[in-house]
Scaffold this motif. Structure first.
Motif: not given
Lengths: 112, 114
Positions: A38, B42-43, A36, A102-104, B35, B105-107, A49, A41-44, A100, A34, A90
């Protein structure tokens, strides 16, 4: 253990230029992959995918990614970047199980 | 349709204290994952809850614990806080068996330990 590598921490592109963000994964089998995004202040938000089948996948906001098994890569591309694309991106994988990995992340800056 | 709701959005705690973070999943979702995202990283997966039980856990100490309620909402508890716990904590919900692609995901909750 599976891992995801994003070799570029920061990338700066001019608005209207093309973009490619690199991602390499490490996993014994073919993982689910995937991208994503970000924003502060926002979610992912899921961009796209890949599970199987066609190795070129289309996502939202004009993004696409290509799965290359031989290179263990899943690079994200966009032909023309908009200023609103500035964010952190990400690359993410999941294999067995539900977590999941994640990369950095790659921080994208867009110059006007 | 409400997405994932996390509360509080920010909080500041002192070393040694305990904290509880809350998450309400997206309508129709029954699985909650937590997470931790440290600054510039990253998470990292903490754990996942399904049917009120911890289904999978990442490499986090026992100071991190959780709970899922019958309405699928979830709490993350962290005991004996230390400075390194300062991070953005993200909650993600999904439907059981979604294998990742159905995560919302949430914020996040920004925790600062001083």
């Amino acid at each position: 253990a599976q891992s995801v590598t994003q070799p570029d921490i920061h990338i700066t592109v001019s608005e209207g230029a093309s973009l490619e963000l690199r991602c390499n994964y490490s996993y014994g089998a073919t993982p689910y992959l995937f991208w994503y995004v970000q924003s502060p202040g926002q979610g992912l938000q899921l961009l796209l995918k890949y599970f199987s089948g066609d190795t070129l996948v289309q996502g939202i906001k004009g993004f696409e990614a290509e799965f290359k098994r031989s290179q263990s890569s899943f690079n994200l591309r966009k032909p023309s970047v908009h200023w609103s694309d500035a964010a952190e991106y990400f690359c993410v994988s999941t294999g067995g199980g539900n977590k999941l990995t994640f990369g950095t992340g790659t921080q994208l800056k867009v110059e006007l | 349709d409400a997405g994932v709701t996390q509360s509080p959005t920010h909080l500041i705690k002192t070393r040694g204290q305990q904290v509880t973070l809350r998450c309400s999943p997206k309508s129709g979702h029954d699985t909650v994952s937590w997470y931790q995202q440290a600054l510039g990283q990253g998470p990292q997966f903490i754990f996942q809850y399904y049917e009120e039980e911890e289904r999978q856990r990442g490499n986090f100490p026992d100071r991190f614990s959780g709970h899922q309620f019958p309405n699928y909402s979830s709490e993350l508890n962290v005991n004996a806080l230390w400075l390194g716990d300062s991070a953005l904590y993200l909650c993600a919900s999904s439907s059981s068996g979604a294998r990742g692609y159905g995560y919302t995901f949430g914020s996040g909750t920004r925790l600062t330990v001083v």
